[in-house]
Every structure is written in structure tokens, then in C-alpha cells.
Design a protein around this motif. Structure first.
Motif, PDB file in Angstrom:
ATOM      1  N   ALA A  44     -27.459  57.947 -15.939  1.00 36.92           N
ATOM      2  CA  ALA A  44     -27.324  57.302 -14.630  1.00 36.92           C
ATOM      3  C   ALA A  44     -26.971  55.836 -14.817  1.00 36.92           C
ATOM      4  CB  ALA A  44     -28.638  57.427 -13.858  1.00 36.92           C
ATOM      5  N   CYS A  45     -27.469  55.261 -15.925  1.00 40.10           N
ATOM      6  CA  CYS A  45     -27.160  53.879 -16.287  1.00 40.10           C
ATOM      7  C   CYS A  45     -27.018  53.818 -17.803  1.00 40.10           C
ATOM      8  CB  CYS A  45     -28.259  52.913 -15.837  1.00 40.10           C
ATOM      9  SG  CYS A  45     -28.507  52.819 -14.055  1.00 40.10           S
ATOM     10  N   GLU A  46     -26.190  52.906 -18.244  1.00 43.29           N
ATOM     11  CA  GLU A  46     -26.022  52.681 -19.682  1.00 43.29           C
ATOM     12  C   GLU A  46     -26.204  51.198 -19.950  1.00 43.29           C
ATOM     13  OE1 GLU A  46     -22.292  53.000 -22.659  1.00 43.29           O
ATOM     14  OE2 GLU A  46     -22.866  54.893 -21.682  1.00 43.29           O
ATOM     15  N   VAL A  47     -27.080  50.862 -20.906  1.00 46.05           N
ATOM     16  CA  VAL A  47     -27.408  49.458 -21.166  1.00 46.05           C
ATOM     17  C   VAL A  47     -27.268  49.178 -22.659  1.00 46.05           C
ATOM     18  CG1 VAL A  47     -28.974  49.338 -19.190  1.00 46.05           C
ATOM     19  CG2 VAL A  47     -29.873  49.922 -21.455  1.00 46.05           C
ATOM     20  N   ALA A  48     -27.178  47.903 -22.992  1.00 42.15           N
ATOM     21  CA  ALA A  48     -26.992  47.517 -24.392  1.00 42.15           C
ATOM     22  C   ALA A  48     -28.307  47.290 -25.117  1.00 42.15           C
ATOM     23  CB  ALA A  48     -26.124  46.259 -24.475  1.00 42.15           C
ATOM     24  N   PHE A  49     -29.346  46.851 -24.392  1.00 44.03           N
ATOM     25  CA  PHE A  49     -30.568  46.422 -25.061  1.00 44.03           C
ATOM     26  C   PHE A  49     -31.779  47.213 -24.572  1.00 44.03           C
ATOM     27  CE2 PHE A  49     -27.738  42.716 -25.034  1.00 44.03           C
ATOM     28  CZ  PHE A  49     -27.628  42.508 -26.409  1.00 44.03           C
ATOM     29  N   VAL A  50     -32.739  47.402 -25.483  1.00 42.36           N
ATOM     30  CA  VAL A  50     -33.943  48.161 -25.165  1.00 42.36           C
ATOM     31  C   VAL A  50     -34.726  47.488 -24.046  1.00 42.36           C
ATOM     32  CG1 VAL A  50     -36.160  48.951 -26.085  1.00 42.36           C
ATOM     33  CG2 VAL A  50     -34.094  49.163 -27.465  1.00 42.36           C
ATOM     34  N   TRP A  51     -34.784  46.124 -24.071  1.00 46.71           N
ATOM     35  CA  TRP A  51     -35.514  45.407 -23.017  1.00 46.71           C
ATOM     36  C   TRP A  51     -34.971  45.782 -21.634  1.00 46.71           C
ATOM     37  CZ3 TRP A  51     -33.536  42.366 -27.105  1.00 46.71           C
ATOM     38  CH2 TRP A  51     -34.497  41.910 -28.013  1.00 46.71           C
ATOM     39  N   THR A  52     -33.656  45.906 -21.551  1.00 44.40           N
ATOM     40  CA  THR A  52     -33.035  46.236 -20.262  1.00 44.40           C
ATOM     41  C   THR A  52     -33.443  47.626 -19.808  1.00 44.40           C
ATOM     42  OG1 THR A  52     -31.148  44.883 -20.949  1.00 44.40           O
ATOM     43  CG2 THR A  52     -30.866  46.259 -19.002  1.00 44.40           C
ATOM     44  N   ALA A  53     -33.457  48.566 -20.742  1.00 44.31           N
ATOM     45  CA  ALA A  53     -33.868  49.924 -20.401  1.00 44.31           C
ATOM     46  C   ALA A  53     -35.305  49.947 -19.888  1.00 44.31           C
ATOM     47  CB  ALA A  53     -33.723  50.831 -21.621  1.00 44.31           C
ATOM     48  N   ILE A  54     -36.191  49.198 -20.541  1.00 44.97           N
ATOM     49  CA  ILE A  54     -37.592  49.150 -20.108  1.00 44.97           C
ATOM     50  C   ILE A  54     -37.683  48.545 -18.708  1.00 44.97           C
ATOM     51  CG2 ILE A  54     -39.873  48.189 -20.597  1.00 44.97           C
ATOM     52  CD1 ILE A  54     -39.060  48.171 -23.574  1.00 44.97           C
ATOM     53  N   GLY A  55     -36.947  47.481 -18.468  1.00 43.80           N
ATOM     54  CA  GLY A  55     -36.970  46.845 -17.159  1.00 43.80           C
ATOM     55  C   GLY A  55     -36.472  47.762 -16.059  1.00 43.80           C
ATOM     56  N   MET A  56     -35.471  48.584 -16.359  1.00 40.92           N
ATOM     57  CA  MET A  56     -34.939  49.498 -15.346  1.00 40.92           C
ATOM     58  C   MET A  56     -35.920  50.632 -15.062  1.00 40.92           C
ATOM     59  SD  MET A  56     -30.879  49.501 -16.224  1.00 40.92           S
ATOM     60  CE  MET A  56     -30.391  49.906 -14.557  1.00 40.92           C
ATOM     61  N   VAL A  57     -36.633  51.074 -16.113  1.00 42.14           N
ATOM     62  CA  VAL A  57     -37.682  52.071 -15.888  1.00 42.14           C
ATOM     63  C   VAL A  57     -38.793  51.461 -15.036  1.00 42.14           C
ATOM     64  CG1 VAL A  57     -39.472  53.462 -17.000  1.00 42.14           C
ATOM     65  CG2 VAL A  57     -37.175  53.355 -17.993  1.00 42.14           C
ATOM     66  N   ASP A  58     -39.147  50.219 -15.323  1.00 38.96           N
ATOM     67  CA  ASP A  58     -40.173  49.525 -14.538  1.00 38.96           C
ATOM     68  C   ASP A  58     -39.782  49.414 -13.075  1.00 38.96           C
ATOM     69  OD1 ASP A  58     -42.634  47.880 -14.362  1.00 38.96           O
ATOM     70  OD2 ASP A  58     -41.204  46.282 -13.879  1.00 38.96           O
ATOM     71  N   ALA A  59     -38.483  49.318 -12.814  1.00 35.43           N
ATOM     72  CA  ALA A  59     -37.989  49.238 -11.431  1.00 35.43           C
ATOM     73  C   ALA A  59     -37.890  50.602 -10.765  1.00 35.43           C
ATOM     74  CB  ALA A  59     -36.623  48.546 -11.417  1.00 35.43           C
ATOM     75  N   GLY A  60     -38.267  51.662 -11.503  1.00 29.78           N
ATOM     76  CA  GLY A  60     -38.253  53.003 -10.923  1.00 29.78           C
ATOM     77  C   GLY A  60     -36.893  53.655 -10.904  1.00 29.78           C
ATOM     78  N   LEU A  61     -35.961  53.173 -11.745  1.00 26.10           N
ATOM     79  CA  LEU A  61     -34.593  53.674 -11.709  1.00 26.10           C
ATOM     80  C   LEU A  61     -34.361  54.896 -12.584  1.00 26.10           C
ATOM     81  CD1 LEU A  61     -32.666  50.278 -11.754  1.00 26.10           C
ATOM     82  CD2 LEU A  61     -33.216  51.739  -9.791  1.00 26.10           C
ATOM     83  N   GLY A  62     -35.374  55.308 -13.350  1.00 28.65           N
ATOM     84  CA  GLY A  62     -35.198  56.474 -14.203  1.00 28.65           C
ATOM     85  C   GLY A  62     -36.101  56.404 -15.405  1.00 28.65           C
ATOM     86  N   LEU A  63     -35.780  57.239 -16.412  1.00 27.07           N
ATOM     87  CA  LEU A  63     -36.553  57.293 -17.648  1.00 27.07           C
ATOM     88  C   LEU A  63     -35.631  57.012 -18.826  1.00 27.07           C
ATOM     89  CD1 LEU A  63     -35.576  60.192 -18.916  1.00 27.07           C
ATOM     90  CD2 LEU A  63     -37.261  61.124 -17.342  1.00 27.07           C
ATOM     91  N   SER A  64     -36.230  56.867 -20.006  1.00 31.40           N
ATOM     92  CA  SER A  64     -35.419  56.577 -21.186  1.00 31.40           C
ATOM     93  C   SER A  64     -36.158  57.008 -22.444  1.00 31.40           C
ATOM     94  CB  SER A  64     -35.086  55.077 -21.258  1.00 31.40           C
ATOM     95  OG  SER A  64     -34.144  54.819 -22.287  1.00 31.40           O
ATOM     96  N   LEU A  65     -35.408  57.169 -23.522  1.00 29.45           N
ATOM     97  CA  LEU A  65     -35.950  57.391 -24.860  1.00 29.45           C
ATOM     98  C   LEU A  65     -35.561  56.193 -25.707  1.00 29.45           C
ATOM     99  CD1 LEU A  65     -35.151  61.182 -25.233  1.00 29.45           C
ATOM    100  CD2 LEU A  65     -37.416  60.181 -25.512  1.00 29.45           C
ATOM    101  N   ILE A  66     -36.556  55.518 -26.267  1.00 32.20           N
ATOM    102  CA  ILE A  66     -36.318  54.257 -26.965  1.00 32.20           C
ATOM    103  C   ILE A  66     -37.050  54.260 -28.305  1.00 32.20           C
ATOM    104  CG2 ILE A  66     -36.012  52.985 -24.798  1.00 32.20           C
ATOM    105  CD1 ILE A  66     -38.856  51.885 -25.201  1.00 32.20           C
ATOM    106  N   PRO A  67     -36.713  53.346 -29.219  1.00 31.46           N
ATOM    107  CA  PRO A  67     -37.417  53.274 -30.502  1.00 31.46           C
ATOM    108  C   PRO A  67     -38.914  53.039 -30.320  1.00 31.46           C
ATOM    109  CG  PRO A  67     -35.404  51.988 -30.584  1.00 31.46           C
ATOM    110  CD  PRO A  67     -35.577  52.411 -29.158  1.00 31.46           C
ATOM    111  N   GLY A  68     -39.721  53.717 -31.129  1.00 27.22           N
ATOM    112  CA  GLY A  68     -41.164  53.624 -30.998  1.00 27.22           C
ATOM    113  C   GLY A  68     -41.722  52.243 -31.263  1.00 27.22           C
TER     114      GLY A  68
END
Length: 314
Positions: free
Chosen positions: A227-251
């Protein structure tokens, strides 16, 4: 008259003997300083004069003085000896790891979470070795190593890398993050189909995590359409925090995720996905002593899953 031409068969011993005699104005004093016999010093000076075809020193029973040719040669010879001495001293400092520079690349996530403390520990041990840190997206790290722009790097090593070699330092499990409102937990564990049914926030196409996620999803017949494509892990976390979806990221991004109250995280248990983090270097380039010291330090101190170093675990 000029002595900047070819040195021919001149030796450093000859130049050192001449400079020492010229400055002390005494063969006896020069012999003492050079820890040689007077006859050996005299022979070295005569060999130098013979090689140049010039008289460099006028000798009397009481004194030694430079000729015009000797006076012209002296500053040149003294500078050569001084520069060589400085170069040798500098080389010994490099060999002894007392100074140098290491060009190092890793992802922005690693450069903010893992690497700063390691660099601080390394600098405490080697205060005169400079670290040039390139915090670079994972897809570009291999190119930096292959081109020789960095000496060492941390990252996921692809299989087809003829110019780059890597040794594993850490195996990192991917972490599923999602809004807490999804209600997933120990009693309701999400599956690949659950992930496909929700908006997926993906990392960029050249990111190693994105490749692993797409590969393992395809193995079970799931196609993820971001649904969205981002360059940085921080951005993915922020978008999940905004309720925009889920993600799989490095542990190892766990410390960042823990700062977001509305983001839940858990291992993705339907299929364990691991990222092997490797210490990379160019196959055909010799590391400097400083870079070797940093590589040894990372092997010794790189934290594992429990946050402890190999030395602490032994």
C-alpha cells in the motif's frame, strides 16, 4: 649545480654519513653518532664523492669544512633523510595501529542503534584512528565495498558478489509490527493471509529485507502488494503508528518500536525469516592495519540477540 637529478647508486648510508660529518665538522664525532668506526665513515663519504664526481668536504688535521658542492648538497640530503625518517615513523605508527583511518558503511538503522557505541568503545582503545561512517541504504552498501569507497561494511551479503566477501556476525529475525487496534497477540497469531489482507508498508525494492519478505511470501503462494513503499525503517514504523498498515522490519529495530505506544510487535511465527548480517570487505584489496583492527574489534564486540558481546558470552 643541482642534485635533484637521478640518485644513481647513492645510498642512504652515504648521505647520512656526509650529513653527520658536515653538521658536526668532525669524522670522529660523526663516527660516534652513527655508531661506526671513523674509517667506515670516511669510506662512505669517499664513495659518495666518487659517485657524484665532486669533492664535498675539505679535510685538515684540525677541521672539516664543506666545499661549495657540499654546501649545496647538504640541505637536499638532510631533507631526504628527514622526510624518509618521518615516513618510516608514520609507517610504524600505522603498523602498530596507533593511527590511521577506516571507511565504514552500514544502514542508517545500524548507524543509529548498534554502531555508535561500538565506535565509542573502539575509539577508547585506538584514539588516533579516525572512523569515516557512511550511513547508507542497504542496497547501496555492496557497491561501496566493490568500488573500494569503503574498507568495511555491515549488511546482508547477496550470493552473486564476485568482488565482496563477508563473514557472518549476526542472524537477525524479522519483526512483525502492526497497530495495536488489530488485536493480534499470543491467542491470535497472524498468518501470511492476515498480512495480505491488510495494507502492507514495504521497504524499497533494493532493500534486503524487502527481498526476503517477498521471497518467503512467494514460497507460500502469497503475493504482497504494498500500500506504501518507503526507504527507511523509521518511516515504516511511523506509518504503522499512524494506523496506515503493518510491516515486517529487521528485529534489531525493536528499541525504536518500543517508543511507539500504539505499535505492537511480535516475531512473525508462521515462518521464521532471518537476515544474516555480515562483515563485508573487498576480496582483492588488502586492509590497512587500522581497518584490520576495526574488523577484529567488531568480531569481538558485535552484540548478538541478547545484547551481549561474544566476549561476554564466553
Amino acid at each position: 649545480m643541482s642534485f635533484h637529478a637521478s640518485l644513481g647508486n647513492l645510498s642512504l648510508k652515504q648521505l647520512r654519513a656526509f650529513v653527520c660529518v658536515a653538521e658536526s665538522r668532525s669524522f670522529t664525532s660523526a663516527a660516534t653518532l652513527l655508531n661506526l668506526s671513523q674509517s667506515a665513515v670516511s669510506l662512505l663519504v669517499r664513495e659518495l664523492e666518487s659517485e657524484l664526481g665532486l669533492k664535498l668536504l675539505d679535510r685538515t688535521t684540525r677541521s672539516v669544512r664543506m666545499t661549495e658542492a657540499g654546501a649545496e648538497l647538504h640541505p637536499v640530503a638532510a631533507r631526504v633523510l628527514q622526510d624518509l625518517g618521518a615516513a618510516i615513523a608514520g609507517s610504524r605508527e600505522l603498523a602498530d595501529r596507533r593511527r590511521g583511518r577506516v571507511r565504514f558503511a552500514c544502514s542508517p538503522l545500524q548507524s543509529s542503534l548498534l554502531v555508535p557505541r561500538l565506535i565509542g568503545m573502539f575509539k577508547a582503545r585506538y584514539p588516533h584512528i579516525a572512523i569515516v561512517l557512511r550511513d547508507t541504504p542497504g542496497g547501496e552498501i555492496i557497491d561501496l565495498v566493490a568500488s573500494g569507497e569503503v574498507d568495511l561494511a555491515l549488511g546482508v551479503l547477496p550470493a552473486d558478489t564476485p568482488f565482496v566477501s563477508g563473514e557472518p556476525l549476526l542472524t537477525d529475525d524479522l519483526l512483525l509490527i502492526h497497530p495495536r487496534s488489530y488485536g493480534w497477540g499470543p491467542r491470535r497469531r497472524p498468518t501470511w493471509k492476515d498480512i495480505a489482507a491488510h495494507p502492507f508498508i514495504a521497504l524499497g525494492e533494493h532493500n534486503s529485507t524487502r527481498y526476503l519478505v517477498d521471497y518467503h511470501a512467494a514460497q507460500v503462494g502469497v503475493r504482497l502488494t504494498p500500500a506504501c513503499e518507503v526507504a527507511f525503517v523509521w518511516t515504516a514504523i511511523g506509518m504503522v503508528d499512524a494506523g496506515l498498515g503493518l510491516s515486517l522490519i529487521p528485529g534489531h529495530a525493536r528499541p525504536i518500536v518500543q517508543k511507539f505506544a500504539d505499535v505492537a510487535m511480535q516475531p512473525f511465527e508462521p515462518q521464521r525469516i532471518q537476515r544474516p548480517i555480515a562483515l563485508m570487505r573487498h576480496r582483492q584489496r588488502t586492509l590497512s592495519p587500522a581497518a584490520e583492527a576495526f574488523a577484529d574489534f567488531l568480531r569481538e564486540n558485535f552484540p548478538r540477540h541478547d545484547g551481549r558481546t561474544p566476549a561476554a558470552r564466553a
